[in-house]
Design a protein around this motif. Structure first.
Motif, PDB file in Angstrom:
ATOM      1  N   ILE A  38       0.847  -1.193   0.000  1.00  0.00           N
ATOM      2  CA  ILE A  38       0.000   0.000   0.000  1.00  0.00           C
ATOM      3  C   ILE A  38       0.882   1.241   0.000  1.00  0.00           C
ATOM      4  CG2 ILE A  38      -1.740   1.319   1.276  1.00  0.00           C
ATOM      5  CD1 ILE A  38      -2.615  -1.348   2.550  1.00  0.00           C
ATOM      6  N   MET A  39       0.522   2.205  -0.865  1.00  0.00           N
ATOM      7  CA  MET A  39       1.222   3.485  -0.925  1.00  0.00           C
ATOM      8  C   MET A  39       0.189   4.602  -0.832  1.00  0.00           C
ATOM      9  SD  MET A  39       3.724   4.880  -3.903  1.00  0.00           S
ATOM     10  CE  MET A  39       4.636   6.395  -3.718  1.00  0.00           C
ATOM     11  N   PHE A  40       0.463   5.576   0.015  1.00  0.00           N
ATOM     12  CA  PHE A  40      -0.375   6.766   0.137  1.00  0.00           C
ATOM     13  C   PHE A  40       0.370   7.920  -0.515  1.00  0.00           C
ATOM     14  CE2 PHE A  40      -1.782   3.987   3.510  1.00  0.00           C
ATOM     15  CZ  PHE A  40      -3.158   4.108   3.464  1.00  0.00           C
ATOM     16  N   ILE A  41      -0.327   8.662  -1.382  1.00  0.00           N
ATOM     17  CA  ILE A  41       0.313   9.743  -2.122  1.00  0.00           C
ATOM     18  C   ILE A  41      -0.459  11.038  -1.886  1.00  0.00           C
ATOM     19  CG2 ILE A  41       1.084  10.567  -4.375  1.00  0.00           C
ATOM     20  CD1 ILE A  41       0.929   7.603  -5.305  1.00  0.00           C
ATOM     21  N   GLY A  42       0.234  12.027  -1.345  1.00  0.00           N
ATOM     22  CA  GLY A  42      -0.336  13.351  -1.162  1.00  0.00           C
ATOM     23  C   GLY A  42       0.046  14.253  -2.321  1.00  0.00           C
ATOM     24  N   GLU A  43      -0.518  15.454  -2.329  1.00  0.00           N
ATOM     25  CA  GLU A  43      -0.225  16.384  -3.420  1.00  0.00           C
ATOM     26  C   GLU A  43       1.167  16.992  -3.284  1.00  0.00           C
ATOM     27  OE1 GLU A  43      -4.552  17.989  -4.720  1.00  0.00           O
ATOM     28  OE2 GLU A  43      -3.685  18.851  -2.916  1.00  0.00           O
ATOM     29  N   GLY A  44       1.433  17.598  -2.145  1.00  0.00           N
ATOM     30  CA  GLY A  44       2.724  18.249  -1.962  1.00  0.00           C
ATOM     31  C   GLY A  44       3.019  18.449  -0.489  1.00  0.00           C
ATOM     32  N   PRO A  45       4.294  18.583  -0.146  1.00  0.00           N
ATOM     33  CA  PRO A  45       4.669  18.799   1.245  1.00  0.00           C
ATOM     34  C   PRO A  45       4.203  20.159   1.751  1.00  0.00           C
ATOM     35  CG  PRO A  45       6.609  18.359  -0.142  1.00  0.00           C
ATOM     36  CD  PRO A  45       5.442  18.498  -1.034  1.00  0.00           C
ATOM     37  N   GLY A  46       3.892  20.224   3.034  1.00  0.00           N
ATOM     38  CA  GLY A  46       3.564  21.483   3.679  1.00  0.00           C
ATOM     39  C   GLY A  46       4.782  22.029   4.394  1.00  0.00           C
ATOM     40  N   ALA A  47       4.565  23.057   5.206  1.00  0.00           N
ATOM     41  CA  ALA A  47       5.671  23.730   5.898  1.00  0.00           C
ATOM     42  C   ALA A  47       6.423  22.782   6.832  1.00  0.00           C
ATOM     43  CB  ALA A  47       5.143  24.931   6.674  1.00  0.00           C
ATOM     44  N   ASP A  48       5.697  21.993   7.627  1.00  0.00           N
ATOM     45  CA  ASP A  48       6.360  21.060   8.550  1.00  0.00           C
ATOM     46  C   ASP A  48       7.162  20.006   7.794  1.00  0.00           C
ATOM     47  OD1 ASP A  48       5.362  22.273  10.902  1.00  0.00           O
ATOM     48  OD2 ASP A  48       3.478  21.175  10.710  1.00  0.00           O
ATOM     49  N   ASN A  65      -2.228   9.649  10.967  1.00  0.00           N
ATOM     50  CA  ASN A  65      -1.841   8.707  12.022  1.00  0.00           C
ATOM     51  C   ASN A  65      -3.046   8.239  12.827  1.00  0.00           C
ATOM     52  OD1 ASN A  65       0.833   8.856  11.249  1.00  0.00           O
ATOM     53  ND2 ASN A  65       1.376  10.342  12.836  1.00  0.00           N
ATOM     54  N   MET A  66      -3.978   9.159  13.126  1.00  0.00           N
ATOM     55  CA  MET A  66      -5.197   8.774  13.854  1.00  0.00           C
ATOM     56  C   MET A  66      -6.026   7.804  13.017  1.00  0.00           C
ATOM     57  SD  MET A  66      -6.376  12.216  15.990  1.00  0.00           S
ATOM     58  CE  MET A  66      -7.433  12.723  14.691  1.00  0.00           C
ATOM     59  N   ALA A  67      -6.138   8.072  11.713  1.00  0.00           N
ATOM     60  CA  ALA A  67      -6.889   7.175  10.834  1.00  0.00           C
ATOM     61  C   ALA A  67      -6.213   5.803  10.769  1.00  0.00           C
ATOM     62  CB  ALA A  67      -7.007   7.777   9.435  1.00  0.00           C
ATOM     63  N   PHE A  68      -4.894   5.804  10.646  1.00  0.00           N
ATOM     64  CA  PHE A  68      -4.160   4.534  10.627  1.00  0.00           C
ATOM     65  C   PHE A  68      -4.418   3.748  11.908  1.00  0.00           C
ATOM     66  CE2 PHE A  68      -0.455   5.909   7.610  1.00  0.00           C
ATOM     67  CZ  PHE A  68      -1.315   5.837   6.537  1.00  0.00           C
ATOM     68  N   ARG A  75       1.974   2.548  10.334  1.00  0.00           N
ATOM     69  CA  ARG A  75       2.527   3.540   9.400  1.00  0.00           C
ATOM     70  C   ARG A  75       3.847   3.071   8.777  1.00  0.00           C
ATOM     71  NH1 ARG A  75       2.535   9.893   9.193  1.00  0.00           N
ATOM     72  NH2 ARG A  75       4.445  10.233   8.021  1.00  0.00           N
ATOM     73  N   GLU A  76       4.633   2.353   9.533  1.00  0.00           N
ATOM     74  CA  GLU A  76       5.931   1.884   9.038  1.00  0.00           C
ATOM     75  C   GLU A  76       5.808   0.765   7.993  1.00  0.00           C
ATOM     76  OE1 GLU A  76       8.737   3.540   9.829  1.00  0.00           O
ATOM     77  OE2 GLU A  76       7.366   4.859  10.912  1.00  0.00           O
ATOM     78  N   LYS A  77       4.605   0.198   7.852  1.00  0.00           N
ATOM     79  CA  LYS A  77       4.416  -0.910   6.913  1.00  0.00           C
ATOM     80  C   LYS A  77       3.756  -0.485   5.608  1.00  0.00           C
ATOM     81  CE  LYS A  77       4.582  -4.486  10.353  1.00  0.00           C
ATOM     82  NZ  LYS A  77       3.924  -5.587  11.010  1.00  0.00           N
ATOM     83  N   VAL A  78       3.548   0.828   5.436  1.00  0.00           N
ATOM     84  CA  VAL A  78       3.054   1.378   4.180  1.00  0.00           C
ATOM     85  C   VAL A  78       4.097   2.363   3.681  1.00  0.00           C
ATOM     86  CG1 VAL A  78       0.627   1.084   4.813  1.00  0.00           C
ATOM     87  CG2 VAL A  78       1.758   3.266   5.272  1.00  0.00           C
ATOM     88  N   TYR A  79       3.964   2.808   2.435  1.00  0.00           N
ATOM     89  CA  TYR A  79       4.885   3.826   1.918  1.00  0.00           C
ATOM     90  C   TYR A  79       4.092   5.104   1.702  1.00  0.00           C
ATOM     91  CZ  TYR A  79       8.848   5.930  -0.342  1.00  0.00           C
ATOM     92  OH  TYR A  79       9.896   6.757  -0.622  1.00  0.00           O
TER      93      TYR A  79
END
Length: 113
Positions: A38-48, A65-68, A75-79
């Protein structure tokens, strides 16, 4: 084509193929299990993410993290990664040309072999 994740990450570190490189502090590559199903892909990094160089560590990361946790996902077992590896100004969505830049890097690499 890149032979290893390290080669790919090294190529991206020096990337200046779009205007996003002008405002970045860090490249935000990806984190987690590179062999995950499983890979989760966001649009772009934020400030943090730009400060820490890791995706989804800010407000969205806490929500993720709460959803996971609720779903029993480690979290360590997905990319986890983003479409672009540099923070868009004011957390705007990446523009089409910015999103295509890394694709061109991969395409160039695969044509070279």
């Amino acid at each position: 084509m890149f032979e290893t994740w390290e080669e790919l990450e090294e190529a991206i570190k020096g990337c200046k193929k779009c205007k996003l490189c002008n405002g970045r502090r860090n490249i935000v590559f990806g984190t987690g299990d590179k062999n995950a199903d499983i890979m989760f892909i966001g649009e772009g990094p934020g400030a943090d993410e730009d400060i820490q160089g890791e995706p989804f560590v800010g407000k969205a990361g806490k929500l993720m993290n709460m959803a996971f946790e609720t779903l029993g996902i480690d979290r360590e077992k997905v990319y986890i990664a983003n479409i672009v590896k540099c923070r868009p100004p004011s957390n705007r969505n990446p523009e089409d040309d910015e999103a295509r830049c890394l694709f061109r890097l991969f395409k160039k690499s695969s044509n070279a072999s």
